[in-house]
Design a protein around this motif. Structure first.
Motif, short mmCIF file in Angstrom:
data_model
loop_
_atom_site.label_atom_id
_atom_site.label_comp_id
_atom_site.label_asym_id
_atom_site.label_seq_id
_atom_site.Cartn_x
_atom_site.Cartn_y
_atom_site.Cartn_z
N UNK A 176 0.84 -1.19 0.00
CA UNK A 176 0.00 0.00 0.00
C UNK A 176 0.87 1.25 0.00
N UNK A 177 0.57 2.18 -0.90
CA UNK A 177 1.30 3.45 -0.97
C UNK A 177 0.30 4.59 -0.83
N UNK A 178 0.63 5.55 0.04
CA UNK A 178 -0.25 6.68 0.33
C UNK A 178 0.53 7.98 0.19
N UNK A 179 -0.03 8.93 -0.57
CA UNK A 179 0.53 10.27 -0.72
C UNK A 179 -0.37 11.25 0.04
N UNK A 180 0.22 12.02 0.95
CA UNK A 180 -0.52 13.02 1.71
C UNK A 180 0.05 14.40 1.39
N UNK A 181 -0.81 15.33 0.99
CA UNK A 181 -0.40 16.65 0.53
C UNK A 181 -0.92 17.71 1.50
N UNK A 182 -0.03 18.60 1.94
CA UNK A 182 -0.42 19.65 2.88
C UNK A 182 0.23 20.97 2.50
N UNK A 183 -0.60 21.99 2.29
CA UNK A 183 -0.09 23.33 1.99
C UNK A 183 0.48 23.95 3.25
N UNK A 184 1.59 24.69 3.11
CA UNK A 184 2.20 25.38 4.24
C UNK A 184 2.39 26.84 3.86
#
Length: 275
Positions: free
Chosen positions: A103-111
């Motif tokens: 399982x591969x998960x990409x999490x994107x968060x603006x800073x």
């Protein structure tokens, strides 16, 4: 990045998990497009096909006839993208029995400041076999280079269509490490940021260690990766050109001769093979 196998006594399985976080000067939407479109994935990783939805199919071309296929398990734009690859042991020539899908998960968060943090987590449960440890160790290292590619793509070529050209040359080197050293010596490469002469003008050295040698051309929108590996009977050198323009503008013969000269062989003398 971490790569920690953990024993699970209750199930008799071993958990493998690797994690990588990178801060990129780009918007979440730009990162999302780079990781969830076929063109975006090819621009920094490998050629791919994707049905962009939860439950859709995804496939990565790892070689001429080698594909890793999977199913998208999360597609929440532009925050979370995940997929599972059930047959990942086949990539190592192993039986998938006894292991779970990878399982591969990409999490994107603006800073603040206009940048974006991207976190990637890949995990699976296995049996604790040596080949499983080797597989995840190699994969953990490969993310370092892939994220270099991603950063350069969104910084310099974001959204542009990409075409990939490859050159492969057999070498008389004793092993892949020797060939890598020969290439660096032949091209007089010493550090990141250095400018070197190439067939299309000059290029900036973007990576020397922790992955394939990476060059970005000064005046032409092309990224060049050069890697060496031990084949079944020979040591090989492969150049991958990601062309963010017309692929016909990539002078393949000139680059073949340039690469052959760097490793000091004649590409037309019986030891060179171009593909």
């Amino acid at each position: 990045m971490t790569n920690h196998p953990h024993d699970h006594a209750s199930t008799g399985q071993v958990e493998y998990r690797c994690e990588r976080t990178i801060d990129i000067n780009a918007t979440p939407e730009q990162i999302w497009d780079a990781i969830t479109t076929a063109n975006g994935i090819a621009a920094w990783m490998v050629p791919a096909t994707i049905d962009p939805r939860t439950g859709g199919d995804i496939a990565f071309q790892l070689g001429d006839d080698l594909w890793s296929t999977g199913t998208i398990t999360a597609f929440d734009s532009p925050h979370r993208f995940a997929y599972e690859e059930p047959d990942w042991p086949l990539l190592a020539g192993q039986d998938p029995a006894g292991v779970t899908p990878m399982a591969t998960e990409f999490l994107i968060e603006a800073v603040s400041g206009g940048s974006t943090i991207l976190r990637v987590v890949t995990s699976a449960f296995g049996t604790g076999a040596d080949w499983e440890n080797e597989f995840f160790t190699d994969m953990t290292g490969s993310w370092l280079a892939l994220f270099d590619n991603l950063r350069l793509y969104v910084t310099h070529f974001n959204g542009q269509p990409v075409t990939i050209a490859k050159i492969t040359i057999d070498s008389a080197a004793l092993d892949a490490d020797t060939l890598r050293a020969n290439i660096r010596h032949g091209l007089a490469i010493s550090a990141v940021g250095q400018h070197i002469d190439v067939p299309s003008g000059t290029a900036i050295v973007e990576r020397v260690d922790n992955g394939p040698l990476l060059l970005r051309l000064d005046t032409t929108p092309i990224l060049i990766e050069i890697e060496a590996w031990n084949g079944d009977t020979t040591v090989q050198c492969e150049l991958t050109a990601r062309c963010f323009n017309d692929a016909d503008s990539f002078p393949q013969n000139a680059w073949t001769n340039w690469l052959a000269a760097a490793i000091d062989i004649d590409p037309h003398g019986g030891r060179g093979a171009v593909s």
